[in-house]
Scaffold this active site. Structure first.
Site, PDB file in Angstrom:
ATOM      1  N   ILE A 155       0.895  -1.159   0.000  1.00  0.00           N
ATOM      2  CA  ILE A 155       0.000   0.000   0.000  1.00  0.00           C
ATOM      3  C   ILE A 155       0.934   1.209   0.000  1.00  0.00           C
ATOM      4  CG2 ILE A 155      -0.251  -0.151   2.545  1.00  0.00           C
ATOM      5  CD1 ILE A 155      -3.013   1.181   2.251  1.00  0.00           C
ATOM      6  N   SER A 156       0.729   2.108  -0.942  1.00  0.00           N
ATOM      7  CA  SER A 156       1.668   3.219  -1.142  1.00  0.00           C
ATOM      8  C   SER A 156       1.686   4.175   0.048  1.00  0.00           C
ATOM      9  CB  SER A 156       1.309   4.007  -2.403  1.00  0.00           C
ATOM     10  OG  SER A 156       1.466   3.199  -3.532  1.00  0.00           O
ATOM     11  N   GLN A 157       2.784   4.916   0.120  1.00  0.00           N
ATOM     12  CA  GLN A 157       2.949   5.973   1.115  1.00  0.00           C
ATOM     13  C   GLN A 157       1.834   7.008   0.915  1.00  0.00           C
ATOM     14  OE1 GLN A 157       6.930   7.291   0.715  1.00  0.00           O
ATOM     15  NE2 GLN A 157       6.694   9.058   2.045  1.00  0.00           N
TER      16      GLN A 157
END
Length: 213
Positions: A60-62
């Site tokens: 899950i991206s920043q």
């Protein structure tokens, strides 16, 4: 102030301090709780500005990168958006607050199922997760007003560019997966494609085909 309220305030402050300033994007990110998309061991870190592992070897991206990509996309309320790489569904959920319709394509069956369950639980009726090879886009639903790719390609994929409406915007990480990647904004005009380099990033590579799980 409760712990949850304080965490949310710090979360939004971190986004602003990293350049996410669009009020519609910040409102969407305040409304969509990242905690609902992070499970298990990493749940306590859901509100930190860092990428976290999820199922199927994905991430899950920043949050600040999600915010900056969403901001660069400049989604309008009537837009139809394609996302390539559903992952946890977090990015698509934020887009659902800004667009008319969101289609998100993922090559891992398990991630599609989990993301759709989260969308249903959150009552997000304008977003649909689909199993497919995202590098080919979704020709049946094209053209799109906005396209966002959450995996790095060596070049912006031709089939996706072809599915972008005139006046449309695509945001895609470009570069070798083990070297420096750059976030590129592509705008399609009557005369062709305009490219703008936004910032260095690091994403998982865009892989063709359907995953095993």
């Amino acid at each position: 102030m409760s712990d949850a309220a304080e965490r949310k305030m710090q979360f939004l402050f971190a986004l602003r301090s990293r350049g996410v300033t669009d009020s519609r994007v910040l409102t969407a990110m305040e409304k969509i709780d990242r905690g609902a998309f992070v499970r298990g061991l990493f749940e306590p870190r859901a509100y930190e500005d860092m990428p976290l592992p999820i199922s199927c070897g994905q991430t899950i991206s920043q949050p600040s990168v999600v915010g900056l990509m969403t901001q660069a996309l400049r989604v309008q309320p009537r837009d139809k958006v394609l996302e390539v790489g559903t992952g946890s569904g977090y990015q698509a959920a934020i887009l659902s607050q800004l667009a008319r319709r969101v289609y998100t394509v993922e090559r891992h069956r398990r991630l599609v199922r989990e993301a759709q369950d989260r969308f249903d639980a959150l009552g997000l009726t304008n977003v649909t997760a689909m199993l497919g090879d995202g590098s080919f886009g979704l020709p049946d639903q094209a053209p799109f007003d906005r396209i966002i790719v959450t995996a790095a390609a060596e070049d912006p994929p031709g089939p996706l560019l072809a599915q972008l409406r005139i006046g449309g915007i695509m945001v895609v990480p470009v570069g070798q997966s083990d070297a420096v990647q750059h976030l590129i904004k592509v705008t399609r005009s009557e005369t062709g494609l305009e490219y703008e380099e936004l910032r260095p990033v690091r994403f998982v590579p865009l892989v063709e085909g359907i995953g095993q799980e």
